[in-house]
Design a protein around this motif. Structure first.
Motif, mmCIF file in Angstrom:
data_model
loop_
_atom_site.group_PDB
_atom_site.id
_atom_site.type_symbol
_atom_site.label_atom_id
_atom_site.label_comp_id
_atom_site.label_asym_id
_atom_site.label_seq_id
_atom_site.Cartn_x
_atom_site.Cartn_y
_atom_site.Cartn_z
ATOM 1 N N ASN A 43 0.050 -9.147 -15.411
ATOM 2 C CA ASN A 43 -0.062 -8.123 -16.448
ATOM 3 C C ASN A 43 -0.218 -8.742 -17.833
ATOM 4 O O ASN A 43 -0.039 -8.058 -18.846
ATOM 5 N N ILE A 78 -8.607 -1.808 -6.777
ATOM 6 C CA ILE A 78 -7.425 -1.275 -7.452
ATOM 7 C C ILE A 78 -7.125 0.126 -6.932
ATOM 8 O O ILE A 78 -7.994 1.014 -6.980
ATOM 9 N N ASP A 79 -5.925 0.304 -6.426
ATOM 10 C CA ASP A 79 -5.462 1.610 -5.942
ATOM 11 C C ASP A 79 -6.415 2.230 -4.922
ATOM 12 O O ASP A 79 -6.575 3.459 -4.858
ATOM 13 N N GLN A 103 -1.516 -3.926 -14.043
ATOM 14 C CA GLN A 103 -0.516 -2.977 -14.530
ATOM 15 C C GLN A 103 0.568 -2.786 -13.482
ATOM 16 O O GLN A 103 0.287 -2.704 -12.269
ATOM 17 N N HIS A 106 0.671 -0.520 -9.949
ATOM 18 C CA HIS A 106 -0.639 -0.330 -9.341
ATOM 19 C C HIS A 106 -0.810 -1.279 -8.150
ATOM 20 O O HIS A 106 -0.120 -2.289 -8.039
ATOM 21 N N TYR A 108 -3.213 -3.705 -5.669
ATOM 22 C CA TYR A 108 -4.383 -4.586 -5.749
ATOM 23 C C TYR A 108 -4.664 -5.195 -4.381
ATOM 24 O O TYR A 108 -3.745 -5.523 -3.625
ATOM 25 N N GLN A 124 -2.723 -5.090 0.840
ATOM 26 C CA GLN A 124 -2.553 -4.478 -0.471
ATOM 27 C C GLN A 124 -1.260 -4.979 -1.114
ATOM 28 O O GLN A 124 -0.235 -5.125 -0.454
ATOM 29 N N ILE A 126 1.334 -4.338 -4.365
ATOM 30 C CA ILE A 126 1.774 -3.563 -5.517
ATOM 31 C C ILE A 126 2.428 -4.508 -6.518
ATOM 32 O O ILE A 126 3.113 -5.456 -6.125
#
Length: 433
Positions: A43, A78-79, A103, A106, A108, A124, A126
């Motif tokens: 981030n 993303i998401d 962020q 979210h 990835y 995935q 988070i």
């Protein structure tokens, strides 16, 4: 992020060299070629880079090395909705757009395709939150550097760096700590079998069979002559030699940690984490330096992966220890699930804190002053020796250098500080003059 890539790559090489027994279902030994994926979405407003290599043995020597995977199509999802493409900045390195940063909360996912059409996909990830670092302290330790991080001849002196942070009580947290070190650099370029040229060298143009001729266009690189077998071309030696060139402006070397340092708050949830040893900074020289401590969040699965790496590389050595193997990560071949891919793609929130390490409490000689040949009087020679294990060799004024240039700025010249992952001409935030 580069310190993470270095740590994974260097640890993997260790695995490949010493592994022989596979004690876990999800590990592989060093007898096969491996795809290695390293990447962390953070981030912070910093380069977000995915590195893809293949670790394989040389057919002649049997030694393992890393071969960059080039021209791959690399994307981050993303998401499960937005797709962000990466561009290749150097062989095997794929960077997201310069204004991209992750962020918290979210999700990835990494997706890439090799030039042969092979598709790979990560699980995935988070991005969990991370608490701030509340305090940083350091203490000189003549035996700071652990095995594997010691400098030449078993040199161990350095500074142990400690942090305090408040662990949140309402969640199970997993941490990873790394560091980045800024040291003042006085030597910006080394030229082997050549000399540094500020301007271009004119091709096939010579003077008195002694000089190469300088042009007017900027070059800022090492000039290494090519033997054209022309009668007017100056004779140049074929033996091995090197000249080192001082920096034209201020310059800082950037060094990274290699060791993994992870933590699970299972037995201390919600408590203050105090005096956690998160860094061992080598005593390169006696001048002050700037340390950036990075505290990253991990998911439970990412922590389990890095903790396995940590245990296998830092807690082995006894007769009862199981020989380590390279653990399989969270990236898979979509069409061939039996292929084992090493490395881990993850998303981490990062809290940073910079600490001015003045080294005034240090005792004994820094590593830069341990050259058996004696100490150099050249500026910055201690740090130069510490990272190169030799003293700087400036281009001589007289006797004349082996390659002579007519025209251009007076010699010997200075070299520019080229901005890169390991060097910067920009004064780091927190640096004290």
């Amino acid at each position: 992020m580069r310190f993470f890539v270095f740590s994974i790559s260097s640890l993997l090489i260790v695995f490949l060299l010493i592994s022989c027994v596979d004690p876990l279902d999800q590990t592989i030994n060093g007898t096969v070629n491996l795809l290695v994926v390293d990447g962390t979405i953070t981030n912070l407003p910093e380069p977000q880079i995915i590195r893809i290599n293949r670790s394989q043995a040389d057919r002649l020597t049997g030694r393992f090395g890393a071969v960059p995977i080039t021209k791959a199509t690399v994307e981050v999802i993303i998401d499960s909705v937005q797709i962000v493409s990466c561009h290749e900045t150097e062989d095997g390195s794929y960077q997201l757009p310069s204004d991209f940063k992750g962020q918290i909360g979210h999700v990835y996912q990494l997706r890439f395709t090799l030039t042969d059409g092979t598709h790979y996909l990560s699980t995935q990830q988070i991005m969990p939150p991370v608490p701030p670092i509340s305090n940083v302290s350091a203490r000189f330790n003549p035996a700071s550097l652990p095995v594997g991080q010691q400098l030449g001849n078993g040199y161990q002196a350095g500074h142990d760096v400690f942090i305090d942070t408040q662990d949140p009580a309402d969640q199970h947290n997993y941490y990873r700590w790394d560091w980045k070190l800024y040291e003042k650099q006085d030597w910006c370029r080394s030229c082997q079998q050549g000399v540094y040229a500020v301007n271009t060298i004119l091709p096939h143009a010579y003077k008195d069979k002694t000089f190469y001729l300088s042009g007017n266009e900027s070059y800022e690189n090492c000039f290494v002559p090519v033997n054209y077998f022309e009668a007017a071309q100056p004779i140049f030696p074929s033996g091995l030699y090197v000249y080192d060139y001082p920096c034209r402006s201020q310059c800082w070397e950037i060094l990274y940690s290699y060791a993994l340092n992870v933590f699970d708050d299972q037995y201390g949830n919600g408590r203050q984490i105090q005096n956690r040893n998160v860094a061992h900074i080598p005593f390169y020289d006696s001048t002050a330096c700037l340390v950036e401590i990075r505290q990253s969040s991990l998911t439970q699965r990412a922590h389990a992966y890095f903790n396995l790496f940590q245990d296998q590389t830092q807690n082995t050595g006894g007769v009862a220890d199981t020989p380590p193997s390279a653990p399989v990560g969270n990236v898979r071949n979509v069409d061939a699930s039996q292929e084992r891919v090493v490395g881990y793609f993850t998303a981490s929130a990062v809290a940073t804190k910079r600490y001015w390490l003045d080294r005034k409490d240090a005792k004994g000689l820094p590593f830069g002053q341990t050259d058996p040949a004696g100490k150099s009087t050249l500026p910055g020679s201690d740090f130069f020796y510490a990272i190169n294990h030799r003293q700087p060799v400036p281009e001589p004024i007289y006797p004349y250098p082996t390659i002579r240039i007519w025209g251009g700025p007076p010699r010997p010249v200075t070299a520019i500080c080229v901005s890169s992952d390991s060097r910067t001409p920009n004064k780091p935030d927190g640096w004290r003059n």
